[in-house]
Structures are given as structure tokens and as C-alpha cells.
Design a protein around this motif. Structure first.
Motif, PDB file in Angstrom:
ATOM      1  N   VAL A 150      24.857  -2.919 -46.388  1.00  0.00           N
ATOM      2  CA  VAL A 150      24.880  -2.605 -44.959  1.00  0.00           C
ATOM      3  C   VAL A 150      25.918  -3.473 -44.261  1.00  0.00           C
ATOM      4  N   SER A 151      25.978  -4.744 -44.622  1.00  0.00           N
ATOM      5  CA  SER A 151      26.968  -5.646 -44.026  1.00  0.00           C
ATOM      6  C   SER A 151      28.384  -5.151 -44.274  1.00  0.00           C
ATOM      7  N   GLN A 152      28.649  -4.674 -45.474  1.00  0.00           N
ATOM      8  CA  GLN A 152      29.985  -4.159 -45.794  1.00  0.00           C
ATOM      9  C   GLN A 152      30.293  -2.906 -44.978  1.00  0.00           C
ATOM     10  N   HIS A 153      29.314  -2.031 -44.837  1.00  0.00           N
ATOM     11  CA  HIS A 153      29.518  -0.821 -44.037  1.00  0.00           C
ATOM     12  C   HIS A 153      29.763  -1.179 -42.568  1.00  0.00           C
ATOM     13  N   LEU A 154      29.033  -2.161 -42.072  1.00  0.00           N
ATOM     14  CA  LEU A 154      29.235  -2.604 -40.696  1.00  0.00           C
ATOM     15  C   LEU A 154      30.625  -3.197 -40.497  1.00  0.00           C
ATOM     16  N   LYS A 155      31.117  -3.916 -41.493  1.00  0.00           N
ATOM     17  CA  LYS A 155      32.463  -4.484 -41.411  1.00  0.00           C
ATOM     18  C   LYS A 155      33.500  -3.365 -41.274  1.00  0.00           C
ATOM     19  N   VAL A 156      33.346  -2.314 -42.056  1.00  0.00           N
ATOM     20  CA  VAL A 156      34.284  -1.190 -41.982  1.00  0.00           C
ATOM     21  C   VAL A 156      34.207  -0.528 -40.605  1.00  0.00           C
ATOM     22  N   LEU A 157      32.992  -0.315 -40.121  1.00  0.00           N
ATOM     23  CA  LEU A 157      32.817   0.301 -38.803  1.00  0.00           C
ATOM     24  C   LEU A 157      33.380  -0.586 -37.690  1.00  0.00           C
ATOM     25  N   LYS A 158      33.204  -1.893 -37.841  1.00  0.00           N
ATOM     26  CA  LYS A 158      33.726  -2.827 -36.844  1.00  0.00           C
ATOM     27  C   LYS A 158      35.261  -2.834 -36.885  1.00  0.00           C
ATOM     28  N   ASP A 159      35.833  -2.864 -38.085  1.00  0.00           N
ATOM     29  CA  ASP A 159      37.296  -2.832 -38.222  1.00  0.00           C
ATOM     30  C   ASP A 159      37.881  -1.540 -37.654  1.00  0.00           C
ATOM     31  N   ALA A 160      37.095  -0.456 -37.692  1.00  0.00           N
ATOM     32  CA  ALA A 160      37.542   0.832 -37.155  1.00  0.00           C
ATOM     33  C   ALA A 160      37.346   0.914 -35.645  1.00  0.00           C
ATOM     34  N   GLY A 161      36.753  -0.126 -35.053  1.00  0.00           N
ATOM     35  CA  GLY A 161      36.560  -0.155 -33.616  1.00  0.00           C
ATOM     36  C   GLY A 161      35.368   0.634 -33.111  1.00  0.00           C
ATOM     37  N   LEU A 162      34.458   0.982 -34.009  1.00  0.00           N
ATOM     38  CA  LEU A 162      33.306   1.796 -33.612  1.00  0.00           C
ATOM     39  C   LEU A 162      32.052   0.976 -33.349  1.00  0.00           C
ATOM     40  N   THR A 206      19.697 -16.568 -34.611  1.00  0.00           N
ATOM     41  CA  THR A 206      20.284 -16.705 -35.945  1.00  0.00           C
ATOM     42  C   THR A 206      20.794 -15.382 -36.492  1.00  0.00           C
ATOM     43  N   ARG A 207      20.656 -14.325 -35.726  1.00  0.00           N
ATOM     44  CA  ARG A 207      21.079 -12.988 -36.187  1.00  0.00           C
ATOM     45  C   ARG A 207      22.293 -12.498 -35.420  1.00  0.00           C
ATOM     46  N   ARG A 208      22.981 -11.577 -36.064  1.00  0.00           N
ATOM     47  CA  ARG A 208      24.034 -10.827 -35.386  1.00  0.00           C
ATOM     48  C   ARG A 208      23.438  -9.444 -35.133  1.00  0.00           C
ATOM     49  N   VAL A 209      23.494  -9.013 -33.890  1.00  0.00           N
ATOM     50  CA  VAL A 209      22.978  -7.694 -33.529  1.00  0.00           C
ATOM     51  C   VAL A 209      24.172  -6.772 -33.303  1.00  0.00           C
ATOM     52  N   TYR A 210      24.141  -5.648 -33.964  1.00  0.00           N
ATOM     53  CA  TYR A 210      25.234  -4.677 -33.925  1.00  0.00           C
ATOM     54  C   TYR A 210      24.872  -3.529 -33.001  1.00  0.00           C
ATOM     55  N   SER A 211      25.894  -3.017 -32.325  1.00  0.00           N
ATOM     56  CA  SER A 211      25.724  -1.850 -31.467  1.00  0.00           C
ATOM     57  C   SER A 211      27.024  -1.050 -31.504  1.00  0.00           C
TER      58      SER A 211
END
Length: 110
Positions: A44-56, A64-69
Motif C-alpha cells: 500500500v505504501s508503494q502504491h501511495l508513493k506512485v499516486l503521490k508522485d502523480a499528484g493525485l 505518529t501516522r501519515r494520513v493520506y487524502s
């Protein structure tokens, strides 16, 4: 590769698309996303990295957590890109209808 092509490519993976859709429902931490998907937290972390790099996707530190949106700016850019195709299709449809109105259908002779 353009930003839009990068974003579309990122959404081309079924698991990444599932992560993206879940973030559309509510912001989530990796552990929460992984609990709802058939993949590991590192995946999941790897998929989030790709989505983040794509600007989505964007993330914020919460304790202690990173929350993604979802990233509204990235999604707006992708939507603008896709709207161009939608608008072109609508214009083509309108032109075709207008052409048919100018030359009504006739019944061919038997």
C-alpha cells in the motif's frame, strides 16, 4: 511524460485504483487502507508513493501516522484534461445532429 499521462498511468493499476477510490471516501493511514485491501502495508505504501508522485494524493503527519487524502489540485488538473475530450465529443455529437436536421432521413425506394 506529461502530468496527466503520469496520473492516468498511476490509476491504470487495479490496486492503485482501489486505494485511490478508498481515499475518495475518506482520508486514511496506510494501516487502515491495508486492512481494507488484499495487499500488505508495504505494498500500500508503494502504491501511495506512485499516486503521490502523480499528484493525485497528498499526506499530512498526524501524531505518529501519515494520513493520506486525495489532492484536489491534481484531480482538478486530471478532470480538466478529461473534460477536453468530453467537450469535443459533445461538440461532435451536436454537429452530427444538426447535419441530420438539415438533411432529414428519407425512406429508400423499395
Amino acid at each position: 511524460m506529461t502530468a496527466n499521462a503520469h496520473a492516468l498511468g498511476a490509476l491504470g493499476d487495479p490496486t492503485r485504483l482501489a486505494v485511490f477510490e478508498q481515499l475518495g471516501e475518506r482520508p486514511s493511514a496506510v494501516v487502515d487502507l491495508a486492512a481494507r485491501l488484499p495487499v500488505s502495508r508495504p505494498a500500500v505504501s508503494q502504491h501511495l508513493k506512485v499516486l503521490k508522485d502523480a499528484g493525485l494524493v497528498r499526506d499530512v503527519q498526524v501524531g505518529t501516522r501519515r494520513v493520506y487524502s486525495l489532492d484536489p489540485e491534481g484531480i482538478a488538473g486530471l478532470r480538466d484534461y478529461l473534460d477536453r475530450f468530453w467537450n469535443t465529443a459533445l461538440h461532435s455529437f451536436k454537429t452530427r445532429v444538426e447535419q441530420q436536421e438539415e438533411t432529414p432521413w428519407t425512406t429508400p425506394p423499395l
